[in-house]
Design a protein around this motif. Structure first.
Motif, PDB file in Angstrom:
ATOM      1  N   THR A 139       0.835  -1.205   0.000  1.00 50.83           N
ATOM      2  CA  THR A 139       0.000   0.000   0.000  1.00 50.83           C
ATOM      3  C   THR A 139       0.868   1.251   0.000  1.00 50.83           C
ATOM      4  N   TYR A 140       1.894   1.225   0.840  1.00 52.87           N
ATOM      5  CA  TYR A 140       2.836   2.349   0.865  1.00 52.87           C
ATOM      6  C   TYR A 140       3.515   2.496  -0.489  1.00 52.87           C
ATOM      7  N   ARG A 141       3.915   1.400  -1.094  1.00 55.33           N
ATOM      8  CA  ARG A 141       4.638   1.460  -2.363  1.00 55.33           C
ATOM      9  C   ARG A 141       3.795   2.072  -3.477  1.00 55.33           C
ATOM     10  N   ARG A 142       2.518   1.816  -3.444  1.00 55.10           N
ATOM     11  CA  ARG A 142       1.657   2.436  -4.451  1.00 55.10           C
ATOM     12  C   ARG A 142       1.689   3.955  -4.302  1.00 55.10           C
ATOM     13  N   ARG A 143       1.635   4.435  -3.070  1.00 52.43           N
ATOM     14  CA  ARG A 143       1.745   5.884  -2.823  1.00 52.43           C
ATOM     15  C   ARG A 143       3.086   6.412  -3.306  1.00 52.43           C
ATOM     16  N   PHE A 144       4.151   5.671  -3.012  1.00 56.85           N
ATOM     17  CA  PHE A 144       5.501   6.104  -3.374  1.00 56.85           C
ATOM     18  C   PHE A 144       5.656   6.182  -4.896  1.00 56.85           C
ATOM     19  N   ARG A 145       5.173   5.159  -5.602  1.00 52.92           N
ATOM     20  CA  ARG A 145       5.261   5.167  -7.066  1.00 52.92           C
ATOM     21  C   ARG A 145       4.464   6.330  -7.650  1.00 52.92           C
ATOM     22  N   LYS A 146       3.309   6.591  -7.069  1.00 50.43           N
ATOM     23  CA  LYS A 146       2.468   7.690  -7.556  1.00 50.43           C
ATOM     24  C   LYS A 146       3.154   9.044  -7.336  1.00 50.43           C
ATOM     25  N   ASP A 147       3.778   9.207  -6.166  1.00 53.74           N
ATOM     26  CA  ASP A 147       4.487  10.459  -5.876  1.00 53.74           C
ATOM     27  C   ASP A 147       5.649  10.678  -6.844  1.00 53.74           C
ATOM     28  N   LEU A 148       6.407   9.630  -7.123  1.00 53.79           N
ATOM     29  CA  LEU A 148       7.534   9.764  -8.041  1.00 53.79           C
ATOM     30  C   LEU A 148       7.073  10.082  -9.459  1.00 53.79           C
ATOM     31  N   ALA A 149       5.901   9.612  -9.814  1.00 56.57           N
ATOM     32  CA  ALA A 149       5.413   9.789 -11.188  1.00 56.57           C
ATOM     33  C   ALA A 149       4.860  11.178 -11.448  1.00 56.57           C
ATOM     34  N   LYS A 150       4.579  11.949 -10.408  1.00 55.59           N
ATOM     35  CA  LYS A 150       4.009  13.283 -10.595  1.00 55.59           C
ATOM     36  C   LYS A 150       4.986  14.159 -11.366  1.00 55.59           C
ATOM     37  N   ARG A 151       4.492  14.841 -12.363  1.00 57.60           N
ATOM     38  CA  ARG A 151       5.339  15.671 -13.207  1.00 57.60           C
ATOM     39  C   ARG A 151       5.044  17.163 -13.057  1.00 57.60           C
ATOM     40  N   PHE A 152       4.097  17.500 -12.207  1.00 61.76           N
ATOM     41  CA  PHE A 152       3.736  18.899 -12.061  1.00 61.76           C
ATOM     42  C   PHE A 152       3.839  19.314 -10.600  1.00 61.76           C
ATOM     43  N   GLY A 153       3.901  20.615 -10.373  1.00 59.95           N
ATOM     44  CA  GLY A 153       4.040  21.133  -9.023  1.00 59.95           C
ATOM     45  C   GLY A 153       5.488  21.431  -8.703  1.00 59.95           C
ATOM     46  N   PRO A 154       5.720  22.342  -7.768  1.00 57.27           N
ATOM     47  CA  PRO A 154       7.086  22.745  -7.408  1.00 57.27           C
ATOM     48  C   PRO A 154       7.870  21.616  -6.759  1.00 57.27           C
ATOM     49  N   ARG A 155       9.103  21.465  -7.160  1.00 56.25           N
ATOM     50  CA  ARG A 155       9.962  20.443  -6.580  1.00 56.25           C
ATOM     51  C   ARG A 155      11.401  20.747  -6.968  1.00 56.25           C
ATOM     52  N   VAL A 156      12.327  20.120  -6.263  1.00 58.96           N
ATOM     53  CA  VAL A 156      13.746  20.268  -6.542  1.00 58.96           C
ATOM     54  C   VAL A 156      14.301  18.996  -7.186  1.00 58.96           C
ATOM     55  N   TRP A 157      13.897  17.847  -6.681  1.00 59.44           N
ATOM     56  CA  TRP A 157      14.413  16.575  -7.189  1.00 59.44           C
ATOM     57  C   TRP A 157      13.669  16.174  -8.457  1.00 59.44           C
ATOM     58  N   HIS A 158      14.401  15.763  -9.470  1.00 57.26           N
ATOM     59  CA  HIS A 158      13.797  15.341 -10.732  1.00 57.26           C
ATOM     60  C   HIS A 158      13.047  14.009 -10.608  1.00 57.26           C
ATOM     61  N   ARG A 159      13.376  13.190  -9.616  1.00 59.76           N
ATOM     62  CA  ARG A 159      12.701  11.917  -9.328  1.00 59.76           C
ATOM     63  C   ARG A 159      12.822  10.897 -10.466  1.00 59.76           C
ATOM     64  N   ASP A 160      13.845  11.056 -11.267  1.00 61.10           N
ATOM     65  CA  ASP A 160      14.118  10.121 -12.352  1.00 61.10           C
ATOM     66  C   ASP A 160      15.132   9.098 -11.853  1.00 61.10           C
ATOM     67  N   LEU A 161      14.667   7.883 -11.568  1.00 58.81           N
ATOM     68  CA  LEU A 161      15.553   6.877 -10.988  1.00 58.81           C
ATOM     69  C   LEU A 161      16.455   6.221 -12.027  1.00 58.81           C
ATOM     70  N   HIS A 162      16.296   6.571 -13.297  1.00 62.65           N
ATOM     71  CA  HIS A 162      17.315   6.230 -14.283  1.00 62.65           C
ATOM     72  C   HIS A 162      18.504   7.192 -14.171  1.00 62.65           C
ATOM     73  N   ASP A 163      18.295   8.300 -13.483  1.00 66.59           N
ATOM     74  CA  ASP A 163      19.345   9.298 -13.238  1.00 66.59           C
ATOM     75  C   ASP A 163      19.703   9.272 -11.755  1.00 66.59           C
ATOM     76  N   ALA A 164      19.982   8.093 -11.252  1.00 66.14           N
ATOM     77  CA  ALA A 164      20.345   7.889  -9.844  1.00 66.14           C
ATOM     78  C   ALA A 164      21.256   6.667  -9.783  1.00 66.14           C
ATOM     79  N   GLN A 165      22.535   6.902  -9.653  1.00 67.54           N
ATOM     80  CA  GLN A 165      23.531   5.847  -9.803  1.00 67.54           C
ATOM     81  C   GLN A 165      23.927   5.244  -8.461  1.00 67.54           C
ATOM     82  N   ILE A 166      23.943   3.940  -8.370  1.00 73.19           N
ATOM     83  CA  ILE A 166      24.372   3.235  -7.165  1.00 73.19           C
ATOM     84  C   ILE A 166      25.898   3.288  -7.082  1.00 73.19           C
TER      85      ILE A 166
END
Length: 572
Positions: A349-376
């Motif tokens: 249930t939490y993960r569904r919220r998390f995926r939805k939050d990351l997918a948002k493309r509108f509204g003010p934010r600093v982090w791009h939330r693109d996990l293809h642009d996040a290197q381990i």
């Protein structure tokens, strides 16, 4: 023949005022510059600066050294990078009035500092009762860098109202309490503080066991409360530093209106931050344009603080301030217990919220939330190092958010990753650094110990200018020294006869790209390996009050313990 204490011989001297440089000697006596010229007499000691740049010591106007300066007063991570004056008390946070527990609750989460370390530093070292004795206490310590201070609004709000009332949105200060805050601010300005810092950011939360989900006290203030304090700053010509609320950009108009000077004295106002944010490429141009209008048409004295390098951040699991931007991220950070957080991150249930939050493309934010642009960069599953979460997700046939959460649940803080959230385009960086609407700052030195390190932002700016030539080097030096000193009203930033002998000797032969490389080092007095910068070939020497504190990677004997060079610099 005059015998000086020290002579810096034959360097290319930049005066800090933006004048063209010249080959000259710099003679120092009694902690001040005695003369600048050719063929000066010898000194008791000579530094050969042939082929090097002799510049004023650089200023770092946005630090959070408030706790560190108490236990490690040398502030070596700034000194080693040619910084000789630092300003703390930013973002509404200072340790002047509030008790140790309140200070720890306010600093720890928002600045990613160990709660115990902040608490211990304030409790153990507090020997002051007001701003005047605070300034005297700092000046008496074996400082390396000079220090200057802003008074934190959260600090005085808690001291007057108590933490419970200060973070209750239903409570406003009484007339007597507001009067007390005005008196505290006046006392601080009388003691030489540069001004007041506030914060509006909704991402800035308390740590500790009492109110861990509440925001910093300053965010609960009304604009009427800010105006009552700003009136004092305006009258005295001092500075208001703040962090705006990115979820309500319309509030920026209030900052511009407070700074406006038509028919009255303008209020010096500086906000974080002007940045070329990946998540919104319109941000930088809009910020600079709005500031230009406020200054030109409204008679304001407004500046954006700007980090002049790529904004690269690291995270251990989900421990990173950018997760404060959205609800599911806040929910995870609100849980400090490792086992309980893991249970939450594993819940579908939490993960569904998390995926939805990351997918948002509108509204003010600093982090791009693109996990293809996040290197381990570190993981017990060593085969994953160097891959992005997006790559891992593609290989496993899952959503990128699940890749991040799966690995965090499995490995906790042993999972380390990096991304660049802003300032990745050189041409835009060049424009920002030339803009008169921004000032070079926002290094956050002394905070976010495991997330980022920009202690050497000044050296990196000089290296960029040297390599790219987008402004004269003397202009870059001025931006890092005299321009900041004049705006904040500090006795610093110049190499000229009679000036404080706070000087950096820069070796451009050391501009080899290493200044941007990742590095860690133990933090004195704390069991934390913090992120740092290392470019010891580029900084030939750092002097404060004529004392050589650092040379090519080595600190002077007694640095930070018996050697007393820096002092508390009051506002002029």
């Amino acid at each position: 023949m005059t015998r000086y204490d020290l002579v810096i011989r034959g360097g290319l001297v930049f005066d800090g005022a933006g004048s063209p440089p010249r080959i000259a000697d710099v003679a120092i006596t009694g902690g001040t510059v005695a003369a600048v010229g050719r063929w000066l007499p010898e000194g008791a000691r000579t530094i050969d600066a042939t082929g090097k740049w002799v510049i004023p010591g650089m200023l770092d106007v946005h630090t959070h050294y408030d706790a560190e300066v108490l236990g490690s007063p040398g502030l070596g991570e700034s000194i080693r990078h040619g910084v000789t004056t630092v300003v703390f008390g930013n973002c509404s946070l200072s340790t002047v009035y509030a008790e140790a527990e309140d200070c720890a609750d306010m600093f720890a989460r928002v600045e990613a500092l160990p709660w115990d370390a902040v608490h211990a530093a304030v409790k153990e070292h507090r020997d002051w009762t007001d701003p005047k004795s605070y300034a005297a206490s700092l000046a008496a310590r074996p400082l390396g860098a000079n220090v200057a201070a802003l008074l934190g609004h959260s600090d005085i709000r808690v001291a007057v109202m108590g933490l419970a009332r200060a973070v209750d949105e239903r409570v406003a200060p009484t007339t007597a309490e507001l009067k007390a805050m005005r008196r505290m601010l006046t006392d601080a300005l009388d003691a030489g503080f540069l001004g007041l810092s506030t914060i509006r950011s909704s991402f800035s939360k308390l740590e500790g066991t009492r109110y861990p989900t509440r925001r910093l006290p300053s965010t609960y203030a009304s604009w009427r409360e800010y105006a009552a304090l700003n009136a004092i700053l305006r009258q005295r010509g001092r500075v208001h530093q703040s962090t705006p609320n990115l979820t309500s950009r319309a509030e920026l108009v209030r900052y511009f209106a407070q700074s406006a000077g038509r028919g009255r004295s303008p209020l010096k106002t500086t906000l974080i931050a002007a940045a070329d944010v990946k998540a919104d490429r319109t941000t930088a141009r809009a910020a600079v344009g709005a500031a230009w209008l406020a200054n030109r048409l409204g008679g304001a004295r407004f500046r954006w603080q700007h980090l002049p390098v790529p904004f690269e951040v690291y995270a251990d699991g989900v421990d990173l301030v950018v997760f404060e931007e959205f609800g599911s991220g806040v929910a995870a950070l609100n849980i400090r217990d490792v086992m309980r957080r893991g249970e939450l991150l594993a819940d579908e249930t939490y993960r569904r919220r998390f995926r939805k939050d990351l997918a948002k493309r509108f509204g003010p934010r600093v982090w791009h939330r693109d996990l293809h642009d996040a290197q381990i960069v570190a993981c017990p599953e060593t085969a994953l190092v160097g891959k992005s979460f997006g790559q891992v997700a593609d290989e496993r046939g899952i959503h990128p958010a699940d890749a991040l959460l799966d690995l965090t649940v499995a490995h906790g803080t042993a999972l380390r990753w990096r991304t660049v959230i802003a300032n990745d385009r050189d041409d835009v960086l060049d424009r920002l650094q030339r803009s008169e609407q921004v000032q070079v700052g926002f290094a956050d030195s002394g905070a976010h110990l495991r997330n980022m390190a920009f202690y050497n932002f000044g050296v990196r700016l000089l290296e960029r200018v040297h390599q790219r030539g987008f402004m004269p080097i003397e202009r870059a030096v001025h931006r890092l020294t005299g321009e900041l000193a004049d705006w904040y009203g500090l006795d610093a930033g110049y190499v000229r006869a009679g000036a404080r002998a706070d000087i950096a000797v820069i070796d451009p032969a050391g501009f080899d790209g290493s200044s941007a490389a990742y590095a860690e080092a133990p933090m004195p007095g704390i069991e934390v390996r913090r992120m740092v910068n290392r470019n010891d070939r580029a900084v030939a020497a750092t002097l404060v009050a004529g004392q050589v504190l650092f040379e090519y990677g080595e600190f002077a004997d007694g640095f930070g313990s018996t050697l007393h060079a820096g002092t508390f610099l009051p506002a002029r």
